[in-house]
Design a protein around this motif. Structure first.
Motif, PDB file in Angstrom:
ATOM      1  N   GLY A   1       0.813  -1.204   0.000  1.00 15.63           N
ATOM      2  CA  GLY A   1       0.000   0.000   0.000  1.00 15.63           C
ATOM      3  C   GLY A   1       0.847   1.254   0.000  1.00 15.63           C
ATOM      4  N   GLY A   2       0.245   2.371   0.402  1.00 18.14           N
ATOM      5  CA  GLY A   2       0.966   3.629   0.406  1.00 18.14           C
ATOM      6  C   GLY A   2       1.071   4.224  -0.980  1.00 18.14           C
ATOM      7  N   ASP A   3       1.917   5.248  -1.085  1.00 14.65           N
ATOM      8  CA  ASP A   3       2.107   5.949  -2.353  1.00 14.65           C
ATOM      9  C   ASP A   3       3.300   5.416  -3.144  1.00 14.65           C
ATOM     10  OD1 ASP A   3      -0.007   8.021  -1.976  1.00 14.65           O
ATOM     11  OD2 ASP A   3       1.243   8.525  -0.252  1.00 14.65           O
ATOM     12  N   GLN A   4       4.294   4.900  -2.441  1.00 17.06           N
ATOM     13  CA  GLN A   4       5.454   4.284  -3.082  1.00 17.06           C
ATOM     14  C   GLN A   4       5.827   3.037  -2.294  1.00 17.06           C
ATOM     15  OE1 GLN A   4       8.786   6.688  -4.234  1.00 17.06           O
ATOM     16  NE2 GLN A   4       7.570   8.543  -4.492  1.00 17.06           N
ATOM     17  N   GLN A   5       6.556   2.149  -2.978  1.00 15.79           N
ATOM     18  CA  GLN A   5       6.981   0.920  -2.325  1.00 15.79           C
ATOM     19  C   GLN A   5       8.437   0.613  -2.664  1.00 15.79           C
ATOM     20  OE1 GLN A   5       4.365   0.651  -4.774  1.00 15.79           O
ATOM     21  NE2 GLN A   5       2.918   1.422  -3.247  1.00 15.79           N
ATOM     22  N   ARG A   6       9.128   0.065  -1.686  1.00 14.45           N
ATOM     23  CA  ARG A   6      10.451  -0.496  -1.911  1.00 14.45           C
ATOM     24  C   ARG A   6      10.406  -1.963  -1.495  1.00 14.45           C
ATOM     25  NH1 ARG A   6      14.026   4.205   1.129  1.00 14.45           N
ATOM     26  NH2 ARG A   6      14.038   5.767  -0.569  1.00 14.45           N
ATOM     27  N   ILE A   7      10.902  -2.826  -2.354  1.00 18.42           N
ATOM     28  CA  ILE A   7      10.916  -4.262  -2.051  1.00 18.42           C
ATOM     29  C   ILE A   7      12.374  -4.702  -1.945  1.00 18.42           C
ATOM     30  CG2 ILE A   7      10.149  -6.540  -2.803  1.00 18.42           C
ATOM     31  CD1 ILE A   7       8.001  -5.175  -4.453  1.00 18.42           C
ATOM     32  N   HIS A   8      12.739  -5.212  -0.789  1.00 23.02           N
ATOM     33  CA  HIS A   8      14.130  -5.585  -0.541  1.00 23.02           C
ATOM     34  C   HIS A   8      14.372  -7.091  -0.670  1.00 23.02           C
ATOM     35  CE1 HIS A   8      14.620  -1.483   0.567  1.00 23.02           C
ATOM     36  NE2 HIS A   8      13.986  -1.583   1.722  1.00 23.02           N
ATOM     37  N   GLN A   9      13.443  -7.907  -0.208  1.00 25.39           N
ATOM     38  CA  GLN A   9      13.612  -9.358  -0.238  1.00 25.39           C
ATOM     39  C   GLN A   9      12.307 -10.022  -0.670  1.00 25.39           C
ATOM     40  OE1 GLN A   9      15.090 -10.903   3.481  1.00 25.39           O
ATOM     41  NE2 GLN A   9      16.684  -9.340   3.676  1.00 25.39           N
ATOM     42  N   VAL A  10      12.435 -11.041  -1.514  1.00 27.71           N
ATOM     43  CA  VAL A  10      11.276 -11.808  -1.989  1.00 27.71           C
ATOM     44  C   VAL A  10      11.633 -13.286  -1.981  1.00 27.71           C
ATOM     45  CG1 VAL A  10       9.748 -12.267  -3.943  1.00 27.71           C
ATOM     46  CG2 VAL A  10      10.459  -9.929  -3.468  1.00 27.71           C
ATOM     47  N   ASP A  11      10.748 -14.105  -1.437  1.00 27.03           N
ATOM     48  CA  ASP A  11      10.971 -15.548  -1.399  1.00 27.03           C
ATOM     49  C   ASP A  11       9.679 -16.234  -1.818  1.00 27.03           C
ATOM     50  OD1 ASP A  11      12.011 -18.052  -1.018  1.00 27.03           O
ATOM     51  OD2 ASP A  11      11.747 -18.049   1.159  1.00 27.03           O
ATOM     52  N   THR A  12       9.677 -16.824  -3.011  1.00 29.23           N
ATOM     53  CA  THR A  12       8.473 -17.441  -3.570  1.00 29.23           C
ATOM     54  C   THR A  12       8.616 -18.956  -3.605  1.00 29.23           C
ATOM     55  OG1 THR A  12       8.001 -15.516  -4.960  1.00 29.23           O
ATOM     56  CG2 THR A  12       6.973 -17.591  -5.595  1.00 29.23           C
ATOM     57  N   HIS A  13       7.575 -19.654  -3.151  1.00 25.88           N
ATOM     58  CA  HIS A  13       7.524 -21.119  -3.202  1.00 25.88           C
ATOM     59  C   HIS A  13       6.398 -21.534  -4.144  1.00 25.88           C
ATOM     60  CE1 HIS A  13      10.393 -22.008   0.081  1.00 25.88           C
ATOM     61  NE2 HIS A  13       9.994 -20.837   0.553  1.00 25.88           N
ATOM     62  N   HIS A  14       6.710 -22.491  -5.029  1.00 32.34           N
ATOM     63  CA  HIS A  14       5.723 -23.032  -5.962  1.00 32.34           C
ATOM     64  C   HIS A  14       5.282 -24.414  -5.490  1.00 32.34           C
ATOM     65  CE1 HIS A  14       6.272 -20.094  -9.327  1.00 32.34           C
ATOM     66  NE2 HIS A  14       7.418 -19.896  -8.699  1.00 32.34           N
ATOM     67  N   ASN A  15       3.975 -24.642  -5.490  1.00 25.12           N
ATOM     68  CA  ASN A  15       3.426 -25.934  -5.075  1.00 25.12           C
ATOM     69  C   ASN A  15       2.396 -26.412  -6.089  1.00 25.12           C
ATOM     70  OD1 ASN A  15       4.618 -26.279  -2.262  1.00 25.12           O
ATOM     71  ND2 ASN A  15       3.661 -24.266  -2.065  1.00 25.12           N
ATOM     72  N   GLY A  16       2.333 -27.743  -6.225  1.00 23.24           N
ATOM     73  CA  GLY A  16       1.348 -28.332  -7.133  1.00 23.24           C
ATOM     74  C   GLY A  16       1.489 -27.842  -8.551  1.00 23.24           C
ATOM     75  N   THR A  17       2.723 -27.629  -9.011  1.00 19.98           N
ATOM     76  CA  THR A  17       2.937 -27.081 -10.350  1.00 19.98           C
ATOM     77  C   THR A  17       2.723 -28.153 -11.411  1.00 19.98           C
ATOM     78  OG1 THR A  17       4.575 -25.566  -9.415  1.00 19.98           O
ATOM     79  CG2 THR A  17       4.530 -25.796 -11.802  1.00 19.98           C
ATOM     80  N   THR A  18       1.931 -27.830 -12.415  1.00 18.70           N
ATOM     81  CA  THR A  18       1.642 -28.761 -13.511  1.00 18.70           C
ATOM     82  C   THR A  18       1.891 -28.085 -14.852  1.00 18.70           C
ATOM     83  OG1 THR A  18      -0.701 -28.131 -13.550  1.00 18.70           O
ATOM     84  CG2 THR A  18      -0.087 -29.999 -12.151  1.00 18.70           C
ATOM     85  N   TYR A  19       1.938 -28.896 -15.901  1.00 22.14           N
ATOM     86  CA  TYR A  19       2.188 -28.358 -17.239  1.00 22.14           C
ATOM     87  C   TYR A  19       1.380 -29.121 -18.269  1.00 22.14           C
ATOM     88  CZ  TYR A  19       4.865 -32.450 -18.640  1.00 22.14           C
ATOM     89  OH  TYR A  19       5.218 -33.731 -18.972  1.00 22.14           O
TER      90      TYR A  19
END
Length: 400
Positions: free
Chosen positions: A293-311
């Protein structure tokens, strides 16, 4: 081993031809229909509808089996034409096309070359005549195109119908992040400005940003993230052909390939998922910004986990061709379902230069009019009052 991963067979590939039930002539699929049309006697040979749902396959299991498999992609096999008896090879990336000696449509199985087979496709919905009209409209409407290229729109362009390979990916994602929220506030500051050739002091509202440390978690399910698995065209062109009506995918049936070329995938499954993750990451970053939220954002760290991935591995239809202008080829493609055209095009340097010159003349004329009418002095002497407004800082991807 999974049903989608089949060991390479040392035997020659099975080839399919489609004779007419009425006269025995070779059939071709008629775009936008569910039948093969005989060009000799006009008989419509109905394609049997394949039942069942389009299956999704577990990505982790497939990647593990591919890593353990000792099979490798083989060289293009020799194809035998039953119509004229000739033996030949398709272009290395193709498994469907025409016999170069008699023009008979032939579809070869893909198990000789690739361990993952296409399990679904979208049949062509528009024919070559319709596709050519779409191309002519597109090239005639290009801005700053050379006149010689515009004339090409009136020529009898030969188009090639091709089924291109694609991957689609589904994935449940959960992402934790650390960043900062920026809220804009305003303070009054006294500044000196020149008004009517005099230096005066004014009070203005000046924006400031208050940064607050934040952390959180976002989740999103991605459905059918599409990745082109062909290297025949630039990725930006493949991506720009979207959207595709993937809900209309039909189980793979060689009948739909008769009379058209069809390619093997050239982007491997793991590489395809890497490209899909880039698409997902862009959406996840947008989700994080909304969550902060807010008017601006800074993102320093991101950790994404994928589950149940299909193709899925599917084939999608395009009409393609190319034209030459000043000894340089320009490729273009037409979505075989929607008629959307994308491609490369040349620009006329002279047209761009004249347009720039016209813009300068127009701007000079507007300035002269404002100056003569006195409106310019009115604009310059009008105090500017700062108003609060929300704005967002572009994401700094180097921070990840």
């Amino acid at each position: 081993m999974s049903a989608v991963l089949k060991a390479l067979n040392p035997k020659p590939p099975k080839t399919l031809q489609f004779p007419c039930e009425q006269c025995g002539a070779v059939l071709k699929y008629a775009p936008g229909t569910t039948h093969l049309l005989c060009e000799h006697c006009g008989t419509e040979n109905v394609i049997a509808v394949s039942g069942g749902d389009i299956e999704e396959y577990d990505l982790r299991q497939a990647l593990r089996q591919l890593a353990q498999s000792s099979t490798v992609s083989a060289a293009a096999p020799t194809i035998h034409c039953d119509e004229c008896g000739a033996g030949f090879q398709f272009e290395a990336k193709n498994h469907a096309g025409e016999c170069p000696f008699c023009g008979t449509p032939i579809v070869a199985t893909t198990t000789q070359i690739k361990p993952i087979q296409p399990k679904s496709l979208l049949p062509f919905a528009i024919d070559e005549t319709n596709a050519r009209q779409r191309f002519q409209q597109w090239i005639a409407g290009l801005w700053f195109a050379p006149n010689a290229v515009k004339k090409y729109a009136r020529s009898d362009t030969k188009l090639n119908g091709v089924y291109l390979p694609f991957w689609t990916f589904d994935s449940h994602t959960a992402t934790t992040y650390v960043g900062e929220r920026g809220d804009v506030y305003y303070v009054q500051e006294r500044v000196q400005v020149v008004r009517n050739n005099r230096v005066v002091t004014e009070t203005r509202q000046v924006p400031k940003i208050r940064w607050t440390p934040v952390s959180g978690r976002v989740q999103r399910f991605f459905d059918d993230v599409l990745v082109g698995a062909s290297n025949s065209l630039p990725r930006k062109i493949l991506d720009a052909l979207q959207p595709w009506d993937l809900q209309a995918l039909t189980p793979y049936n060689e009948n739909y390939l008769s009379g058209f070329r069809s390619e093997y995938y050239q982007v491997e499954l793991a590489d395809g998922f890497d490209l899909a993750r880039q698409v997902m990451d862009n959406q996840i970053y947008a989700d994080i910004c909304r969550d902060i939220g807010g008017d601006q954002q800074r993102i320093h760290q991101v950790d994404t986990h994928h589950n149940g991935t299909t193709y899925k591995h599917c084939l999608l239809p395009v009409w393609s061709s190319a034209f030459r202008y000043r000894d340089k080829p320009y490729r273009f493609v037409i979505n075989g379902r929607t008629g959307k055209v994308q491609g490369e095009r040349p620009y006329s340097v002279w047209k761009i230069a004249f347009a720039g010159l016209a813009a300068l003349i127009l701007a000079a004329g507007a300035y002269y009019y404002l100056e003569q009418s006195g409106a310019l002095d009115t604009i310059q002497n009008t105090p500017i009052t700062a108003q609060p407004y929300p704005y967002r800082q572009p994401l700094d991807y180097n921070a990840f």
